[in-house]
Design an enzyme around this catalytic site. Structure first.
Site, PDB file in Angstrom:
ATOM      1  CG  PHE A 129      42.443  48.087  70.015  1.00  0.00           C
ATOM      2  CD1 PHE A 129      42.638  48.133  71.421  1.00  0.00           C
ATOM      3  CD2 PHE A 129      40.864  48.133  69.535  1.00  0.00           C
ATOM      4  CE1 PHE A 129      41.792  48.364  72.404  1.00  0.00           C
ATOM      5  CE2 PHE A 129      40.186  48.141  70.519  1.00  0.00           C
ATOM      6  CZ  PHE A 129      40.525  48.533  72.067  1.00  0.00           C
ATOM      7  CB  CYS A 186      41.864  38.097  62.532  1.00  0.00           C
ATOM      8  SG  CYS A 186      41.329  38.164  60.867  1.00  0.00           S
ATOM      9  CG  HIS A 194      28.462  25.742  30.274  1.00  0.00           C
ATOM     10  ND1 HIS A 194      29.197  24.699  30.384  1.00  0.00           N
ATOM     11  CD2 HIS A 194      28.709  25.980  28.957  1.00  0.00           C
ATOM     12  CE1 HIS A 194      29.919  24.297  29.555  1.00  0.00           C
ATOM     13  NE2 HIS A 194      29.598  25.175  28.640  1.00  0.00           N
TER      14      HIS A 194
END
Ligand SMILES: Cc1cc2nc3c(=O)[nH]c(=O)nc-3n(C[C@H](O)[C@H](O)[C@H](O)COP(=O)(O)OP(=O)(O)OC[C@H]3O[C@@H](n4cnc5c(N)ncnc54)[C@H](O)[C@@H]3O)c2cc1C
Ligand SMILES: NC(=O)c1ccc[n+]([C@@H]2O[C@H](COP(=O)([O-])OP(=O)(O)OC[C@H]3O[C@@H](n4cnc5c(N)ncnc54)[C@H](O)[C@@H]3O)[C@@H](O)[C@H]2O)c1
Length: 486
Positions: free
Chosen positions: A35, A39, A468
């Site tokens: 189930f 993935c 930065h």
């Protein structure tokens, strides 16, 4: 015979469709395997949990450039494996339990289902039923090539040392040696995982590089960078395998795809991992019984995810994900599932299968589909390759910004990472972006966003702050390096 308003075949992204808006319908859900699908159980999620562990191991093993002394002291494989599946298996079980026992309007068939007619079905155990509407979400499986000496029926069976992603992550112990066949996403990710954990990994690639479907700069530079950390034999294939109790002896030969590639000596390996592509699960579904079109090995769909029969939408039949998509990616399967869900609801509201007009249906968006390969190094891309842009005849500008030339690249001591951006010279739209290096899958996201919303490259570069000295400055500099016609 039991009749359902809706049948969903496959619980990967297909499982996300049924929510409270379907409470008034009789729904059947068929799942022959785990189930949650690929993935959750054998794909993206466990692999990335292993990749993070591998990243930590590789960083510990290779820190001398920073003036510190660390080392990789070894992998406790059961602990690594059980951390991953201790989280995943309860989710599989919970999803199954919820659908099976807690939703009175849902019936789960925990077995293979196929069409016997346009609206009729049978399960593997012989239960027959009908349904008005169907969602084909049956996904894909590992392609297992015919290799002399390897019994394809025994791949992924207990005790047989030839595996795919379905079983390799659940091995009882780490092997000493592993040979991976293939040079794509799965080979690149598992080679990193297992070699970082101390396995002696060899990668056999029949072509002249890895990730050959990527932008040519990525293919060339990834192959070089990956080969610095992994033993890779290009232009090589298996001539004969001998499987024994001691492992697998592989006789190798030149694939004929790479001129003058040396043929490595025979190797003996504890485990062979096949990573040679995936095939949509169209066979065994009885698609002929429903007259469903198959194009390029996939279920044919239109851009509303309606399944086609003789080129026309089959009323009430939809498909999504790996079974029908040109993109074998979870975020694409999820997007297509949302389109199917919306269009099913429109179809149901219209009163009969196929009654919803096209104007009431949502349309799939396959523009600027991104992907990332979680290997060492990482790769991420979105949009067209430079070769494809050139072939389209577009007037384009391209800039490659090295990680090594931005401040965070100095922090990383990076020598291989880069950001490559391709844009239209006159419209200033980004046509493609291809990145390699640390956090590539993260720093590509603003480029995905810019492509999705049509933000011109020069405005993207100049009309926002870039923190930065963070790594996205490599993206900023690549954008600033593009040259546009005025
Ligand atoms: C090792 C690996 C790593 C991956 N990593 C990533 C990643 O990092 N990022 C990413 O975007 N994608 C990744 N992918 C791809 C991603 O997993 C798939 O694109 C996605 O899972 C497809 O979802 P789906 O719903 O189409 O099919 P699936 O999730 O495959 O679900 C289909 C389900 O249908 C069931 N089924 C099939 N036929 C029948 C039948 N006839 N009757 C009943 N049930 C049936 C199957 O058992 C399966 O559970 C990875 C894939 C692999 C193999
Ligand atoms: N991070 C991610 O998003 C991710 C990770 C894993 C998988 N995936 C998806 O799953 C798909 C499948 O992954 P994959 O790596 O199996 O496929 P792939 O298509 O990326 O690579 C397959 C590799 O196997 C080789 N190959 C094919 N047949 C062969 C044979 N008979 N002998 C030797 N080599 C052979 C190909 O040349 C290629 O190098 C990917 O295309 C991707 O869409 C995604």
């Amino acid at each position: 015979m039991t009749h359902y308003d809706l049948l969903i075949i496959g619980t990967g992204s297909g499982n996300s469709i049924v929510d409270e808006r379907f409470d008034c319908l009789r729904v059947a859900i068929a799942e022959a395997g785990l189930f949650g699908g690929t993935c959750l159980n054998v794909g993206c999620i466990p692999t990335k949990m292993f990749v993070h562990t591998a990243d930590l191991a590789a960083a510990a093993a290779d820190s001398s450039a920073f003036g510190i002394r660390t080392s990789f002291g070894g992998a406790d494989w059961p602990a690594i494996r059980d951390r991953v599946f201790g989280r995943i298996d309860p989710i599989e079980a919970g999803g199954r339990e919820y659908r099976t026992n807690r939703q009175p309007n849902v019936t789960v068939y925990p077995e293979h289902v196929r069409f016997t007619g346009p609206k009729s079905f049978t399960t593997a155990s012989g239960t027959e039923f009908t349904a008005d509407r169907v969602v084909l979400a049956a996904g894909s499986r590992a392609q297992i090539p015919a290799l002399p000496g390897i019994d394809t029926d025994r791949v992924d069976t207990p005790g047989y040392p030839v595996m795919t992603n379905d079983t390799v992550m659940r091995m009882s112990a780490l092997p000493e040696t592993m040979t991976i066949v293939g040079g794509g996403f799965i080979a690149a990710e598992f080679a990193h995982v297992f070699s970082a954990l101390g396995v002696d990994v060899t990668v056999l690639v029949r072509g002249e590089g890895l990730l050959t479907a990527a932008d040519a700069t990525v293919t060339e530079r990834f192959t070089r960078a990956f080969s610095a950390h992994h033993r890779v034999h290009l232009g090589t294939q298996i001539r004969q395998a001998e499987v024994s109790a001691d492992g697998v002896r592989l006789q190798l030969e030149a694939s004929g795809r790479v001129p003058d590639s040396p043929v490595p000596d025979d190797i003996t390996t504890d485990v062979v991992l096949l990573a040679t592509g995936r095939v949509p699960n169209i066979d065994g579904l009885g698609l002929d019984a429903a007259g469903i079109d198959v194009v390029a090995g996939r279920v044919a769909v239109d851009d509303h995810q309606r399944v086609l029969s003789d080129g026309a939408p089959l009323p009430g039949v939809f498909a999504l994900g790996d079974i029908s998509s040109p993109h074998l990616l979870k975020h694409v399967a999820n997007h297509e599932a949302r389109i199917v869900q919306a269009n099913l609801l429109a179809d149901i509201a219209a009163g009969a299968p196929g009654a919803a007009p096209d104007s009431a249906l949502e349309t799939t968006n396959h523009r600027a589909v991104p992907a990332a390969v979680f290997s060492r190094p990482q790769v991420a891309s979105v949009g067209a390759t430079e070769d494809a842009v050139r072939a389209s005849g577009a007037e384009y500008t391209v800039k490659i910004q090295e990680y090594a030339d931005v401040a965070y690249g100095w922090a990383l001591e990076d020598t291989t990472g880069f950001v490559k951006i391709i844009a239209d010279r006159s419209t200033r739209q980004i046509l493609g972006a291809h990145l390699m290096g640390d956090e590539a899958s993260m720093i590509v996201q603003p480029l995905i966003q810019a492509m999705a919303f049509g933000l011109p490259a020069d405005r993207m570069a100049r009309e926002q702050y870039w923190i930065h000295p963070a790594l996205p400055e490599a993206v900023e500099n690549a954008l600033l390096g593009l040259e546009f016609t005025d």
